[in-house]
Design an enzyme around this catalytic site. Sequence first.
Site, PDB file in Angstrom:
ATOM      1  N   CYS A 209      -8.588  -5.949  -5.623  1.00 56.83           N
ATOM      2  CA  CYS A 209      -8.559  -5.485  -4.232  1.00 56.83           C
ATOM      3  C   CYS A 209      -9.782  -5.916  -3.432  1.00 56.83           C
ATOM      4  CB  CYS A 209      -8.426  -3.964  -4.198  1.00 56.83           C
ATOM      5  SG  CYS A 209      -6.910  -3.360  -4.968  1.00 56.83           S
TER       6      CYS A 209
ATOM      7  N   CYS B  14      -8.770   0.814  -1.201  1.00 56.01           N
ATOM      8  CA  CYS B  14      -9.063   0.931  -2.632  1.00 56.01           C
ATOM      9  C   CYS B  14     -10.546   1.258  -2.763  1.00 56.01           C
ATOM     10  CB  CYS B  14      -8.712  -0.359  -3.369  1.00 56.01           C
ATOM     11  SG  CYS B  14      -9.137  -0.318  -5.130  1.00 56.01           S
TER      12      CYS B  14
ATOM     13  N   THR C 130      -0.060  -0.832 -15.477  1.00 56.67           N
ATOM     14  CA  THR C 130      -0.209  -0.103 -14.220  1.00 56.67           C
ATOM     15  C   THR C 130       1.101   0.491 -13.723  1.00 56.67           C
ATOM     16  OG1 THR C 130      -1.002  -0.303 -11.932  1.00 56.67           O
ATOM     17  CG2 THR C 130       0.059  -2.235 -12.859  1.00 56.67           C
TER      18      THR C 130
ATOM     19  N   LYS D 103       6.359  -6.630   0.697  1.00 58.48           N
ATOM     20  CA  LYS D 103       5.773  -6.518   2.037  1.00 58.48           C
ATOM     21  C   LYS D 103       6.541  -7.364   3.047  1.00 58.48           C
ATOM     22  CE  LYS D 103       1.024  -5.424   0.652  1.00 58.48           C
ATOM     23  NZ  LYS D 103      -0.396  -5.847   0.700  1.00 58.48           N
TER      24      LYS D 103
ATOM     25  N   HIS E 183      -3.639  -4.425   3.920  1.00 60.62           N
ATOM     26  CA  HIS E 183      -4.499  -4.100   2.776  1.00 60.62           C
ATOM     27  C   HIS E 183      -4.550  -2.588   2.608  1.00 60.62           C
ATOM     28  CE1 HIS E 183      -7.781  -5.039  -0.102  1.00 60.62           C
ATOM     29  NE2 HIS E 183      -8.202  -3.826   0.236  1.00 60.62           N
ATOM     30  N   SER E 184      -4.071  -2.091   1.480  1.00 63.96           N
ATOM     31  CA  SER E 184      -4.154  -0.661   1.192  1.00 63.96           C
ATOM     32  C   SER E 184      -5.541  -0.333   0.655  1.00 63.96           C
ATOM     33  CB  SER E 184      -3.081  -0.268   0.165  1.00 63.96           C
ATOM     34  OG  SER E 184      -1.792  -0.510   0.686  1.00 63.96           O
TER      35      SER E 184
ATOM     36  N   ARG F  90      -1.820   2.544  -4.387  1.00 63.22           N
ATOM     37  CA  ARG F  90      -0.417   2.250  -4.078  1.00 63.22           C
ATOM     38  C   ARG F  90       0.312   3.512  -3.620  1.00 63.22           C
ATOM     39  NH1 ARG F  90      -0.628  -0.581  -8.985  1.00 63.22           N
ATOM     40  NH2 ARG F  90       1.005   0.694  -9.931  1.00 63.22           N
TER      41      ARG F  90
ATOM     42  N   ASP G 148       5.388   1.935  -7.000  1.00 64.89           N
ATOM     43  CA  ASP G 148       4.687   1.674  -5.742  1.00 64.89           C
ATOM     44  C   ASP G 148       5.213   2.664  -4.711  1.00 64.89           C
ATOM     45  OD1 ASP G 148       3.526   0.688  -3.424  1.00 64.89           O
ATOM     46  OD2 ASP G 148       3.834  -1.415  -3.965  1.00 64.89           O
TER      47      ASP G 148
ATOM     48  N   ARG H 240       3.860   3.072  -1.605  1.00 63.57           N
ATOM     49  CA  ARG H 240       3.389   2.758  -0.256  1.00 63.57           C
ATOM     50  C   ARG H 240       4.541   2.640   0.730  1.00 63.57           C
ATOM     51  NH1 ARG H 240      -0.296  -2.347  -1.762  1.00 63.57           N
ATOM     52  NH2 ARG H 240       1.520  -2.675  -3.106  1.00 63.57           N
TER      53      ARG H 240
ATOM     54  N   ARG I  44      -2.893  -9.514   7.441  1.00 61.74           N
ATOM     55  CA  ARG I  44      -2.995  -9.045   6.068  1.00 61.74           C
ATOM     56  C   ARG I  44      -2.827  -7.531   6.075  1.00 61.74           C
ATOM     57  NH1 ARG I  44      -2.411  -9.225   0.673  1.00 61.74           N
ATOM     58  NH2 ARG I  44      -3.880  -7.834  -0.374  1.00 61.74           N
TER      59      ARG I  44
END
Length: 420
Positions: A293, A280, A340, A380, A277-278, A320, A352, A354, A275
Amino acid sequence: MQAEHPSATTMVTLSAPAAAPKAAPIDEAAVRAVDRALAALRRGEVVAIETADGTVGAAVSVESVALDTVDRLKALTGGTPRLAVTRRRAVVLGLTAAGAAQPASDIANDQAPGAAAEAFGAMTLDRPDGLTADQAHALADPEQYPQAQDALPAGLTATEACPGSREAAAVDLARLARLLPAAITADLPAPPADSAPVNAADWAAEHDLLLVRASDVADYRVYVVRTLRRVADARVPLVGSENTRIYAFRPADGGPEHLAIVIGDPDPTQPVLARLHSECFTGDLLGSLRCDCGDQLRGAIAEIARQGSGVLLYLAQEGRGIGLVNKLRAYRIQDRGFDTVDANEILGFEADERVYLPAAEMLRQLGFDSVRLMTNNPEKLRQLARCGIAVVERVAHIFPANGHNEAYLRTKAERSGHMF
């Protein structure tokens, strides 16, 4: 949004992982120069930027603009200060047409020198009598003047900033520093034909300014990822997953660490359940209901533990990729009725920002070259493959809405293509 068991799987067919091109040697002095320039911008200082033609000028973040900023830059350089913003912000202001967006991850994954500045795109805003500090601030900061596009200064012009230009580098520096992606710049006028050209290093030293090359700013993201190193690890028993070890990875620029949470004993010869995961702060730590998140983080750890082993990469890419402060600004814009994606773009960012090079590098250093990826985000899947990691399976990772994040989840599905 309907809940779906997070272990539900969807097979995906992807092209073979891209082979990484032969990397050029890392210029450590260049990385240090960019890192120092980022710190200077965050402190509100002026920095000197040299372009490939040897000319030099100065830049300051628009967040540091004071009433005397324009006059100070004029006195320092002898040139006319201009405002540099992202192409995205110029579109919001109605100063240029919208083009096809390119994910920030594409930009940062491109190994070609200068790719970042070219793909993000920057615009120079100017007017015949010049911009005042208040006008520059209002054009760049939607919080300062939410409807700036309805009252643009008379005679305002927008010009494409060439890749490798001072303006493009200044905007990229502000973005890397997680400030509003805008800067006021001023060039030194060309010397008379019978005079020697200005030496950038000597001029910067004379005025006690940090000097950075525009080309080094464009290459910075790729260089930093290539310096990512494992610096510490420890056994950290978690609720529901006692056999867990956390590994910390730090880039050479001293930036924030990325973490790998390895649960169980995954076999590196087999595709690892993973996974990305950014981080948050609001969702993971505070339990914010504006996003999903926190549910995704805790749900991923629980599902990996249930399946026996895997890895969760906790990436330092808050909001993000725009940072916590800008995320809070985006929330305020959302509270005015924007979604968003719109909120990021109104601030001048891409939807985004990222990048996934750090994730791929961490996986490689942990010994994994293929994954079963827990995600709803098709980007991703594509980006890990571009970074040389084989994605053999998508594992759906869906949680129910909570009454506060329904519009957020709907936007992710309808505008970002998330697979709910």
